[in-house]
Structure formats: structure tokens, C-alpha cells
Design a protein around this motif. Structure first.
Motif, short mmCIF file in Angstrom:
data_model
loop_
_atom_site.label_atom_id
_atom_site.label_comp_id
_atom_site.label_asym_id
_atom_site.label_seq_id
_atom_site.Cartn_x
_atom_site.Cartn_y
_atom_site.Cartn_z
N ASP A 152 25.36 33.42 31.79
CA ASP A 152 25.92 32.47 30.82
C ASP A 152 25.43 32.74 29.40
O ASP A 152 26.14 32.45 28.43
N ARG A 201 31.81 34.16 23.75
CA ARG A 201 32.48 32.94 23.28
C ARG A 201 32.44 32.84 21.75
O ARG A 201 33.43 32.53 21.11
N THR A 255 42.59 27.05 21.83
CA THR A 255 43.83 26.51 22.38
C THR A 255 45.02 27.31 21.86
O THR A 255 45.14 27.58 20.67
N HIS A 292 27.98 33.34 26.32
CA HIS A 292 28.00 32.56 25.08
C HIS A 292 28.19 33.47 23.87
O HIS A 292 28.81 33.07 22.86
N ARG A 347 38.66 26.92 36.42
CA ARG A 347 39.51 25.82 35.97
C ARG A 347 40.22 26.23 34.68
O ARG A 347 39.58 26.63 33.72
N GLY A 348 41.53 26.11 34.67
CA GLY A 348 42.31 26.51 33.52
C GLY A 348 43.41 27.46 33.94
O GLY A 348 43.52 27.84 35.12
N MET A 389 38.28 22.41 21.54
CA MET A 389 38.94 23.57 22.12
C MET A 389 39.37 24.52 21.01
O MET A 389 40.45 24.40 20.44
N LYS A 392 35.08 32.08 32.22
CA LYS A 392 34.83 30.64 32.35
C LYS A 392 34.70 29.98 30.98
O LYS A 392 35.31 28.94 30.72
N PHE A 393 33.94 30.59 30.08
CA PHE A 393 33.75 29.99 28.77
C PHE A 393 35.00 30.07 27.90
O PHE A 393 35.28 29.16 27.11
N GLU A 450 37.12 27.28 29.03
CA GLU A 450 36.58 26.01 28.55
C GLU A 450 36.96 25.76 27.08
O GLU A 450 37.14 24.61 26.67
N ASP A 451 37.09 26.84 26.32
CA ASP A 451 37.45 26.70 24.91
C ASP A 451 38.96 26.64 24.68
O ASP A 451 39.40 26.63 23.54
#
Length: 246
Positions: A215, A222, A4, A219, A50-51, A1, A23-24, A27-28
């Protein structure tokens, strides 16, 4: 992560590309403020991702709306570390068909909105010595718009120049500013608006022989948001399958 503890803002979050980017980032490890003018779609999106997210309805073409949204985000999530200026509108009208109101609509959303949000987040990023601004530009800025119109192509060219200007200003403060220049990402605004003739012609010109997946675009976001991209600034990353090589 790798992200964070970081807070990200993604404009146009309810759209296909914005959702993929959010989303990405989640995720990170980042917490993400989802900014869009469509409050209902934001509510649905927050349930899907999610998150830790915060949906914030905002008209990015209105500087006061941006100011209010920014204050809410910092009040609820804390200082903003990452900004993804993704929101935008498409116009296919060429110069003679472009009305005054259409010109201003495209410029106010595609260019003014990116400037308002960048202006809001920059002071805090500079003061903390770390930040990432990622502008979603377009291949149209280089080509004059293979299928897009005059206002859209011009707005994206100006967004590229905004990227360079902000990168020069912010680099000494630990803040990077980069752009992503995608071409023909699979979205309702872009590829689904092509007619069959345009679709066939474009696919014949793209060396990889297909359109960009959301996606794949995400990336790139990201990476530019990550700590490993700290020595990259003032760069426009082409994501176009070889349609334009330079």
C-alpha cells in the motif's frame, strides 16, 4: 474522488503491487483495466476489487497482444488517461549465469512491454492534452542490484531512461511521465524470495528497519496519477526506506 471519469490501465494487475495500485485508483474514482497474462487470476481479482474494472489477458512482451488489448480497453472503457507499467519479472542470475534466453525474457517483459503500452496510449493522451504514465522502476537501476541479477538491473536502468525520454517528448502536451523506484516491497517475487541471510543483511541496511508495504508503494502511484502531480514529470520517486539516499 480526484480521478472520476478517468480510465486507467495497470499491467501486472494480478500481482501484489499491481492489485494495490488498482485498488487505490478505483478508490479515487477511476475505472481500471486490469492487464495480466494470467486470465484466471484476473477473474478472481475483478471479484475482489470494488469499482468498475475490466480484466484483459495480455502478453505485454508481444506488441500485437498489446495492440489488441489496448483496442479492447478503449472500445469498452473509453480513452486511456492513466497507464501504470507495473508488470515485470525478476532474475537473480549474474552475468556469467545469464543465458541468452533469460536475457531476452527479462528485457522483453520489463522493458519492451512498458514501451509497447506507452506507445499505444501516448497519441490519445497527447491529443486530449492530459495523461499520466507511471513506470515501476527499481533501486536496482542505481545499485547494480543488491540481490537482483544483471538482466533485471539492466532492464530497470533502461526503463528509467525510457521514463526520461517519454517525459521530454510528452510534457508540452499535458502528459506527465514518471517512475517509482521501490526497493524490497513485500511480495512473493521480491522479499519472499530472499534467504534468511539476505533478509537479515538488508534489514540491517534499511534505516527504517523494515520492508515496504504494498500500500505504501501504491500511494506513490496514486499521487503521481492525480491532478496535483501535474507539475512533476521526468522524476524517479525513491520508495526504499532510506536504503539509498541521493
Amino acid at each position: 474522488m480526484t480521478l472520476t471519469g478517468k480510465t486507467a490501465v495497470v499491467t501486472g494487475a494480478a500481482g501484489t503491487m499491481g492489485t494495490a495500485a488498482a485498488k487505490f485508483l478505483l478508490e479515487d474514482g477511476a475505472q481500471v483495466a486490469l492487464v495480466d497474462i494470467d486470465a484466471l487470476r484476473l477473474d478472481n481479482l475483478a471479484r475482489f476489487l470494488r469499482g468498475k474494472t475490466l480484466g484483459v489477458a495480455c502478453d505485454i512482451a508481444d506488441s500485437m497482444s498489446v495492440k489488441t488489448a489496448f483496442q479492447r480497453i478503449e472500445g469498452e472503457l473509453g480513452p486511456v488517461d492513466i497507464l501504470v507499467n507495473n508488470a515485470g519479472v525478476l532474475s537473480n542470475d549474474k552475468a556469467e549465469q545469464t543465458s541468452d534466453s533469460e536475457w531476452r525474457r527479462v528485457m522483453s517483459i520489463n522493458l519492451d512491454g512498458a514501451f509497447y503500452w506507452s506507445r499505444a496510449v501516448l497519441p490519445g493522451m497527447k491529443a486530449r492534452g492530459w495523461g499520466r504514465i507511471i513506470n515501476v522502476c527499481s533501486l536496482a537501476a542505481k545499485t547494480g542490484g543488491l540481490t537482483a541479477g544483471t538482466a533485471y538491473s539492466t532492464s530497470k536502468g533502461a526503463m528509467t531512461s525510457l521514463t526520461f525520454s517519454l517525459a521530454r517528448e510528452a510534457a508540452a502536451h499535458g502528459v506527465t511521465v514518471n517512475g517509482i523506484s521501490p526497493a524490497y516491497v513485500k511480495t512473493p517475487m521480491i522479499t519472499e524470495g530472499l534467504n534468511d541471510s539476505q533478509r537479515r543483511q538488508l534489514l540491517s541496511q534499511i534505516p527504517v528497519g523494515r520492508f515496504c508495504e504494498p500500500d505504501e508503494f501504491a500511494h506513490a502511484v496514486r499521487f503521481l496519477a492525480s491532478p496535483l502531480a501535474g507539475f512533476i514529470t521526468g522524476e524517479i520517486v525513491d520508495v526504499n526506506g532510506g536504503l539509498q539516499m541521493d
